[in-house]
Design an enzyme around this catalytic site. Structure first.
Site, PDB file in Angstrom:
ATOM      1  N   GLU A 101      -6.885   4.703   7.915  1.00 21.04           N
ATOM      2  CA  GLU A 101      -6.651   6.128   7.623  1.00 21.04           C
ATOM      3  C   GLU A 101      -7.886   6.747   6.970  1.00 21.04           C
ATOM      4  OE1 GLU A 101      -2.999   5.521   5.504  1.00 21.04           O
ATOM      5  OE2 GLU A 101      -2.041   4.942   7.390  1.00 21.04           O
ATOM      6  N   HIS A 104      -9.594   1.325   4.848  1.00 20.63           N
ATOM      7  CA  HIS A 104      -8.326   1.469   5.577  1.00 20.63           C
ATOM      8  C   HIS A 104      -8.547   2.373   6.789  1.00 20.63           C
ATOM      9  CE1 HIS A 104      -4.196   2.505   6.545  1.00 20.63           C
ATOM     10  NE2 HIS A 104      -3.842   1.430   5.856  1.00 20.63           N
ATOM     11  N   ASN A 107       0.882  -1.174   0.000  1.00 25.03           N
ATOM     12  CA  ASN A 107       0.000   0.000   0.000  1.00 25.03           C
ATOM     13  C   ASN A 107       0.918   1.222   0.000  1.00 25.03           C
ATOM     14  OD1 ASN A 107      -1.763   2.074   0.469  1.00 25.03           O
ATOM     15  ND2 ASN A 107      -2.415   1.388   2.501  1.00 25.03           N
ATOM     16  N   TRP A 108       1.046   1.826  -1.156  1.00 23.47           N
ATOM     17  CA  TRP A 108       1.970   2.968  -1.271  1.00 23.47           C
ATOM     18  C   TRP A 108       1.436   4.213  -0.573  1.00 23.47           C
ATOM     19  CZ3 TRP A 108       4.056   3.300  -7.029  1.00 23.47           C
ATOM     20  CH2 TRP A 108       4.717   2.100  -7.355  1.00 23.47           C
ATOM     21  N   LYS A 109       0.160   4.222  -0.229  1.00 18.00           N
ATOM     22  CA  LYS A 109      -0.485   5.405   0.359  1.00 18.00           C
ATOM     23  C   LYS A 109      -0.248   6.611  -0.554  1.00 18.00           C
ATOM     24  CE  LYS A 109      -0.228   3.169   4.803  1.00 18.00           C
ATOM     25  NZ  LYS A 109      -0.116   3.249   6.240  1.00 18.00           N
ATOM     26  N   GLU A 154      -5.331  -4.870  10.543  1.00 18.07           N
ATOM     27  CA  GLU A 154      -4.326  -3.829  10.737  1.00 18.07           C
ATOM     28  C   GLU A 154      -4.595  -3.093  12.048  1.00 18.07           C
ATOM     29  OE1 GLU A 154      -2.330  -2.649   6.798  1.00 18.07           O
ATOM     30  OE2 GLU A 154      -4.027  -1.313   7.088  1.00 18.07           O
ATOM     31  N   GLY A 193       2.565   2.309  10.668  1.00 18.08           N
ATOM     32  CA  GLY A 193       3.530   3.398  10.507  1.00 18.08           C
ATOM     33  C   GLY A 193       4.263   3.762  11.788  1.00 18.08           C
ATOM     34  N   GLY A 226       5.107   1.199   4.605  1.00 23.65           N
ATOM     35  CA  GLY A 226       6.466   1.732   4.449  1.00 23.65           C
ATOM     36  C   GLY A 226       7.426   0.814   3.706  1.00 23.65           C
ATOM     37  N   SER A 245       3.479  -2.195  10.215  1.00 29.27           N
ATOM     38  CA  SER A 245       4.929  -2.280  10.444  1.00 29.27           C
ATOM     39  C   SER A 245       5.510  -3.646  10.086  1.00 29.27           C
ATOM     40  CB  SER A 245       5.286  -1.897  11.883  1.00 29.27           C
ATOM     41  OG  SER A 245       4.881  -0.559  12.150  1.00 29.27           O
TER      42      SER A 245
HETATM   43  P1  13P Z   1       3.045   0.312   7.581  1.00 31.80           P
HETATM   44  O1  13P Z   1       3.529  -0.969   6.984  1.00 31.80           O
HETATM   45  O2  13P Z   1       3.800   1.518   7.083  1.00 31.80           O
HETATM   46  O3  13P Z   1       2.950   0.242   9.066  1.00 31.80           O
HETATM   47  O4  13P Z   1       1.552   0.538   7.033  1.00 31.80           O
HETATM   48  C1  13P Z   1       0.649  -0.494   7.138  1.00 31.80           C
HETATM   49  C2  13P Z   1      -0.561  -0.134   6.392  1.00 31.80           C
HETATM   50  O5  13P Z   1      -1.310   0.733   6.777  1.00 31.80           O
HETATM   51  C3  13P Z   1      -0.834  -0.859   5.146  1.00 31.80           C
HETATM   52  O6  13P Z   1      -2.113  -0.602   4.697  1.00 31.80           O
END
Ligand code: 13P
Length: 256
Positions: A101, A99, A13-15, A171, A177, A239, A217
């Site tokens: 977020e 998600h 997931n590149w966000k 998640e 993150g 990440g 993470s």
């Molecule tokens: P990280 O791997 O950066 O913690 O993010 C996880 C995430 O939200 C994947 O959707």
């Protein structure tokens, strides 16, 4: 529980990272390192604007393209939005839905998430449905209730004949993150709980076939241990998906 009955899916997931120009190198790298992967499905969920380049770059290899969100309606006066039909037509196969977020910063509710899941399935996209508790909820001891309620709400949108196309991603919000990964026991407990809810709703045969990922993470160092758990069938990686090598190392760690 026999893992060979279901697909392992490793999804990046590149966000909101990588302009189209910046995406080129990362896509080339992922293609080079993961393009022939046979033991699992590899997906990159890229920003909307990177989708055409991702689809072109990855068309002759085994890596699929996913989106990170979509609108719940088919078309119409929704300025600035992207529909499932548009994603499908552009060559997208997966879409992340709900998600944390999006739930946190864009007010997405369980009801909205359910609508999006219905639409995604109708358009033949595989939804990666995100669920997870906050640190406060974990500390209160209500993790399984919170995640269970999110899963049940999501499943109201899923007819039995499409249940196997759904992917759940557990998640924990506190692990996203933060560098603070769930222990494999914590992750396995919740992923097992998710599967048990699917079992109650659709029976053992379907539950055995549904992919349940862990995200939060996950990196090249901790992936093998997490992915060795019976109920964890892959990862959703933030990440560590922004460079080809750590992402490919996680894909390799799923070969067990
Ligand atoms: P990280 O791997 O950066 O913690 O993010 C996880 C995430 O939200 C994947 O959707």
């Amino acid at each position: 529980m026999n893992k060979t009955l279901r697909q392992t899916v490793i999804a990046g997931n590149w966000k909101m990272n990588k302009t189209p120009s910046e995406a080129r190198d990362l896509l080339d790298g992922v293609k080079k390192l993961c393009g022939k992967t046979k033991w699992c499905d590899v997906v990159v969920c890229v920003p909307y604007l990177d989708i055409p380049l991702a689809v072109r770059t990855l068309k002759d290899c085994r890596v699929s393209v996913g989106a990170q969100n979509m609108h719940q309606e088919a078309s119409g006066a929704f300025t600035g939005e992207i529909s499932a039909e548009m994603l499908r037509d552009a060559g997208v196969k997966y879409v992340i839905i709900g998600h944390s977020e999006r739930r946190q910063y864009f007010g997405e509710t369980d009801a909205l998430v359910a609508k999006k899941i219905t639409r995604a399935l109708d358009c033949d996209l595989r939804p990666i449905i995100c669920v997870g508790e906050t640190l406060e909820q974990r500390d209160m001891g209500i993790t399984l209730e919170i995640v269970g309620a999110q899963v049940k709400a999501a499943l109201t949108a899923v007819p039995e004949d499409k249940a196997r196309r759904v992917i759940f991603a557990y998640e924990p919000v506190w692990a996203i993150g933060t560098g603070r990964v769930a222990t494999s026991e914590q992750a396995a407990e919740v992923c097992g709980h998710i599967r048990s809810i699917v079992r109650k709703q659709y029976g053992a045969r379907i539950a055995r076939g549904v992919t349940v990922q862990y995200g939060g993470s996950m990196n090249a160092e901790n992936a093998r241990e997490l992915l060795s758990q019976a109920d964890i069938d892959g990862g959703l990686i933030g990440g560590a998906s922004l460079k080809p090598e750590p992402f490919a190392a996680i894909v390799d760690a799923s070969n067990q």
